[in-house]
Design a protein around this motif. Structure first.
Motif, PDB file in Angstrom:
ATOM      1  N   SER A  51       0.841  -1.212   0.000  1.00 20.32           N
ATOM      2  CA  SER A  51       0.000   0.000   0.000  1.00 20.32           C
ATOM      3  C   SER A  51       0.867   1.249   0.000  1.00 20.32           C
ATOM      4  O   SER A  51       0.583   2.207  -0.726  1.00 20.32           O
ATOM      5  N   ASP A 115      -1.812 -25.549   7.894  1.00 21.81           N
ATOM      6  CA  ASP A 115      -2.829 -24.943   8.752  1.00 21.81           C
ATOM      7  C   ASP A 115      -2.736 -25.582  10.139  1.00 21.81           C
ATOM      8  O   ASP A 115      -2.946 -26.788  10.271  1.00 21.81           O
ATOM      9  N   LEU A 276      -8.458 -22.707  14.424  1.00 18.64           N
ATOM     10  CA  LEU A 276      -7.433 -23.030  15.428  1.00 18.64           C
ATOM     11  C   LEU A 276      -7.887 -24.068  16.460  1.00 18.64           C
ATOM     12  O   LEU A 276      -7.066 -24.611  17.189  1.00 18.64           O
TER      13      LEU A 276
HETATM   14  C1  LIG Z   1      -3.927  -2.734   3.484  1.00 22.13           C
HETATM   15  C2  LIG Z   1      -3.282  -2.695   4.854  1.00 22.13           C
HETATM   16  C3  LIG Z   1      -2.376  -1.703   5.140  1.00 22.13           C
HETATM   17  C4  LIG Z   1      -1.754  -1.668   6.378  1.00 22.13           C
HETATM   18  N1  LIG Z   1      -0.870  -0.671   6.638  1.00 22.13           N
HETATM   19  C5  LIG Z   1      -0.267  -0.622   7.838  1.00 22.13           C
HETATM   20  C6  LIG Z   1       0.707   0.374   8.116  1.00 22.13           C
HETATM   21  O1  LIG Z   1       1.002   1.218   7.280  1.00 22.13           O
HETATM   22  N2  LIG Z   1       1.317   0.366   9.326  1.00 22.13           N
HETATM   23  C7  LIG Z   1       1.003  -0.567  10.282  1.00 22.13           C
HETATM   24  O2  LIG Z   1       1.581  -0.514  11.367  1.00 22.13           O
HETATM   25  N3  LIG Z   1       0.089  -1.523  10.043  1.00 22.13           N
HETATM   26  C8  LIG Z   1      -0.546  -1.574   8.853  1.00 22.13           C
HETATM   27  N4  LIG Z   1      -1.437  -2.582   8.604  1.00 22.13           N
HETATM   28  C9  LIG Z   1      -1.705  -3.579   9.661  1.00 22.13           C
HETATM   29  C10 LIG Z   1      -0.598  -4.638   9.696  1.00 22.13           C
HETATM   30  O3  LIG Z   1      -0.511  -5.246   8.429  1.00 22.13           O
HETATM   31  C11 LIG Z   1      -0.910  -5.653  10.772  1.00 22.13           C
HETATM   32  O4  LIG Z   1      -1.060  -4.986  11.996  1.00 22.13           O
HETATM   33  C12 LIG Z   1       0.184  -6.695  10.917  1.00 22.13           C
HETATM   34  O5  LIG Z   1       0.369  -7.389   9.711  1.00 22.13           O
HETATM   35  C13 LIG Z   1      -0.193  -7.684  12.030  1.00 22.13           C
HETATM   36  O6  LIG Z   1       0.756  -8.702  12.094  1.00 22.13           O
HETATM   37  P1  LIG Z   1       0.363 -10.123  12.728  1.00 22.13           P
HETATM   38  O7  LIG Z   1       1.629 -10.886  12.830  1.00 22.13           O
HETATM   39  O8  LIG Z   1      -0.447  -9.944  13.947  1.00 22.13           O
HETATM   40  O9  LIG Z   1      -0.641 -10.796  11.679  1.00 22.13           O
HETATM   41  P2  LIG Z   1      -0.491 -11.141  10.128  1.00 22.13           P
HETATM   42  O10 LIG Z   1       0.483 -10.276   9.456  1.00 22.13           O
HETATM   43  O11 LIG Z   1      -1.883 -11.166   9.617  1.00 22.13           O
HETATM   44  O12 LIG Z   1       0.098 -12.616  10.126  1.00 22.13           O
HETATM   45  C14 LIG Z   1      -0.649 -13.707  10.565  1.00 22.13           C
HETATM   46  C15 LIG Z   1      -0.183 -14.944   9.808  1.00 22.13           C
HETATM   47  O13 LIG Z   1      -0.772 -16.102  10.401  1.00 22.13           O
HETATM   48  C16 LIG Z   1      -1.091 -17.018   9.375  1.00 22.13           C
HETATM   49  N5  LIG Z   1      -2.119 -17.939   9.900  1.00 22.13           N
HETATM   50  C17 LIG Z   1      -3.390 -17.635  10.266  1.00 22.13           C
HETATM   51  N6  LIG Z   1      -4.001 -18.718  10.761  1.00 22.13           N
HETATM   52  C18 LIG Z   1      -3.128 -19.730  10.680  1.00 22.13           C
HETATM   53  C19 LIG Z   1      -3.179 -21.120  11.031  1.00 22.13           C
HETATM   54  N7  LIG Z   1      -4.260 -21.654  11.581  1.00 22.13           N
HETATM   55  N8  LIG Z   1      -2.079 -21.882  10.807  1.00 22.13           N
HETATM   56  C20 LIG Z   1      -0.960 -21.343  10.248  1.00 22.13           C
HETATM   57  N9  LIG Z   1      -0.862 -20.030   9.909  1.00 22.13           N
HETATM   58  C21 LIG Z   1      -1.918 -19.251  10.132  1.00 22.13           C
HETATM   59  C22 LIG Z   1      -1.587 -16.139   8.251  1.00 22.13           C
HETATM   60  O14 LIG Z   1      -1.498 -16.796   7.010  1.00 22.13           O
HETATM   61  C23 LIG Z   1      -0.628 -14.947   8.347  1.00 22.13           C
HETATM   62  O15 LIG Z   1       0.492 -15.089   7.516  1.00 22.13           O
HETATM   63  C24 LIG Z   1      -2.071  -2.649   7.361  1.00 22.13           C
HETATM   64  C25 LIG Z   1      -2.983  -3.666   7.069  1.00 22.13           C
HETATM   65  C26 LIG Z   1      -3.586  -3.702   5.829  1.00 22.13           C
HETATM   66  C27 LIG Z   1      -4.552  -4.806   5.549  1.00 22.13           C
END
Ligand SMILES: Cc1cc2nc3c(=O)[nH]c(=O)nc-3n(C[C@H](O)[C@H](O)[C@H](O)COP(=O)(O)OP(=O)(O)OC[C@H]3O[C@@H](n4cnc5c(N)ncnc54)[C@H](O)[C@@H]3O)c2cc1C
Length: 481
Positions: A51, A115, A276
């Motif tokens: 983005s 998964d 999960l």
């Molecule tokens: C369009 C967009 C723009 C954004 N811009 C910003 C920004 O500019 N700045 C910012 O700080 N944040 C931004 N965000 C938010 C940011 O992307 C998230 O806060 C961040 O990615 C969260 O990280 P996470 O590790 O919690 O989850 P995620 O990045 O969602 O990772 C979770 C992972 O778990 C995996 N998973 C899920 N369930 C299972 C399962 N049962 N078994 C195995 N794997 C599994 C998924 O495939 C995924 O890869 C944006 C989000 C979006 C959608």
């Protein structure tokens, strides 16, 4: 320890999972990291990285279109959308090795693809393997929430998970549902790339978590980019016809129709918890995902959660912050030595041009809570650098408790506002007030001078009538001598 027993099994290789796994392996723990899709999660693949890369191209197009602001010849930018998307993917590919399976395996993490789901509080199943561990970390993030709209199943639409990879050409027009950060950023990006954009939002104002004056300015900024904003509009029905997609909205008593060649849905997020089998683990879920305490433990103390699935903030830097706490708490088994998350100085930014950045409390929230506050609001039109750069649109707003030199929160709207915010975030974190910011020499001419000017504004309020008359007397005495 049996062959399959780990110190930590981490589910999800987004920011939260990657940071937890790297830190635990780095400290010598045996870690398995499970990912069902792409390494890097949302941020790298379909979130922050693509983005912001697209917004950078859109900003360049905007500068060409408005080059007369800088005394140059303005013209309609000429470009191939394919090359813009290639550039975005190239930048993403440049960052990807940092999150890659190879890198994590080199760090000593065992990466498994598939998964994951819980079999019991002490076992996770992935593909045909059962993993046992002393600790588990749920870092499964979120996915786009799809609203219930009659007919949506029968039309094609984009979400953040598809638009960066499946959009093959610039659509003739785009209808975006959702006026939060993702919807607003994408509205500006596509409008500046020349697409007629309608941004429809259910609420009365865009970016509803920000102050109302910030929302009003965002609406004005997007309107100037040609975005047509449709507020208080709830999508009810959608259908496709030979000219594209027609969506019907309810706005108050009225029904409205909007037609577009493509739709992007950005109406919120749903936690990835459904597969999960949290029940088998005895982990309590919450509306936002998984319920955690300040140590980021779930209802099962040996199972932690971090990142978007844990809340309360859904940002990459918060996922990173929480993951570091989880890694520390896995290592230190005694509760009294464990770390607790503190969200009092979480900065965030919506990467519009100008950027909308925030840390701590805002004015609307302070009013709702009945807090007596002083508000220092300075426009960038008073900052020389902003004037010479033609970037005077924004403002800074600093809240302090009434009569006190302590920063409660800052809203900053400016070019590079997300970067400028950190002087205030650091001040808040370290208990530094506006009077000390006023005493810091700020280089001239910088946008950062706004911080010193806010400090000066605070200092002026401290000049009591008594101090003023004392100073006057001292000057008079000096003149007579
Ligand atoms: C369009 C967009 C723009 C954004 N811009 C910003 C920004 O500019 N700045 C910012 O700080 N944040 C931004 N965000 C938010 C940011 O992307 C998230 O806060 C961040 O990615 C969260 O990280 P996470 O590790 O919690 O989850 P995620 O990045 O969602 O990772 C979770 C992972 O778990 C995996 N998973 C899920 N369930 C299972 C399962 N049962 N078994 C195995 N794997 C599994 C998924 O495939 C995924 O890869 C944006 C989000 C979006 C959608």
């Amino acid at each position: 320890m049996s062959a399959e027993r780990y110190n930590a099994v981490v589910i999800g290789a987004g920011t939260a999972g990657l940071v937890t796994a790297a830190a635990t392996a780095g400290l010598g723990g045996r870690v398995a990291l499970i990912e069902r899709r792409q390494m890097g999660g949302d941020c790298l693949n379909f979130g922050c990285v693509p983005s912001k890369a697209l917004l950078a191209s859109a900003r360049a197009a905007h500068h060409i279109r408005h080059a007369d602001r800088w005394g140059l010849e303005a013209s309609e930018p000429s470009f191939s959308f394919g090359r813009v998307m290639d550039r975005m993917r190239a930048r993403r590919a440049q960052i990807a090795p940092h999150d890659s399976q190879e890198r994590f395996e080199k760090l000593g993490v065992e990466v498994l693809r598939g998964d994951a789901s819980f079999l019991s509080p002490h076992e996770v199943r992935v593909e045909n393997r059962t993993l046992r561990a002393a600790n588990f970390v749920i870092a499964t993030g979120t996915r786009p929430a799809i609203p219930e709209i009659d007919g949506l199943d029968s039309v094609s639409y984009f979400t953040n998970e598809t638009i960066f990879d499946e959009l093959s050409g610039l659509p003739k027009s785009l209808l975006i549902l959702g006026g939060g950060p993702i919807g607003c950023e994408m509205a500006q990006a596509f409008a500046r790339l020349g697409v007629p954009v309608t941004l429809a939002h259910r609420g009365a104002r865009l970016l509803p978590k920000e102050d109302s004056d910030a929302s009003v300015l965002v609406e004005r900024i997007l309107a100037a980019d040609g975005v047509s904003c449709l507020l208080t509009a709830t999508a009810r029905q959608v259908r496709a016809d030979s000219d594209g997609i027609v969506m019907t909205f309810r706005q108050g008593e009225k029904n409205l129709e909007r037609r577009a060649a493509a739709i992007l849905i950005a109406t919120g997020r749903t936690p990835n918890t459904d597969t999960l089998n949290l029940q088998a683990a005895g982990v309590r879920s919450a509306e936002h995902g998984v319920a955690v305490n300040a140590r980021l433990q779930t209802s099962q103390p040996h199972i932690f959660a971090a990142g978007d699935v844990a809340g309360p903030f859904r940002f990459t830097h918060v996922a990173d912050y929480q993951a570091r706490i989880v890694a520390r708490n896995i290592l230190v088994p005694f509760a009294f030595l464990q770390s607790k998350a503190d969200y009092s100085t979480v900065p965030w930014c919506t990467y519009l041009d100008p950027e909308i950045a925030r840390v701590g409390l805002n004015e609307d929230a302070a009013r709702e809570q009945g807090l007596a506050c002083d508000v220092y609001r300075l426009p960038f039109a008073e900052v020389d650098r902003a004037i010479v750069e033609d970037e005077t649109q924004g403002f800074v707003k600093v809240l302090t408790p009434r009569g006190k030199d302590r920063i409660l929160g800052v809203t900053l709207i400016a070019a590079h506002g997300g970067d400028l915010l950190h002087e205030f975030a650091l001040a808040m974190r370290c208990g530094i007030g506006l009077s000390r910011i006023s005493s810091v020499i700020h280089a001239y001419p910088t946008f950062a001078e706004i911080a010193r000017k806010t400090g000066d504004a605070f200092q002026k309020t401290r000049l009591t009538p008594f101090a003023k008359s004392l100073f006057r007397a001292l000057y008079e005495r000096a003149r007579r001598e």
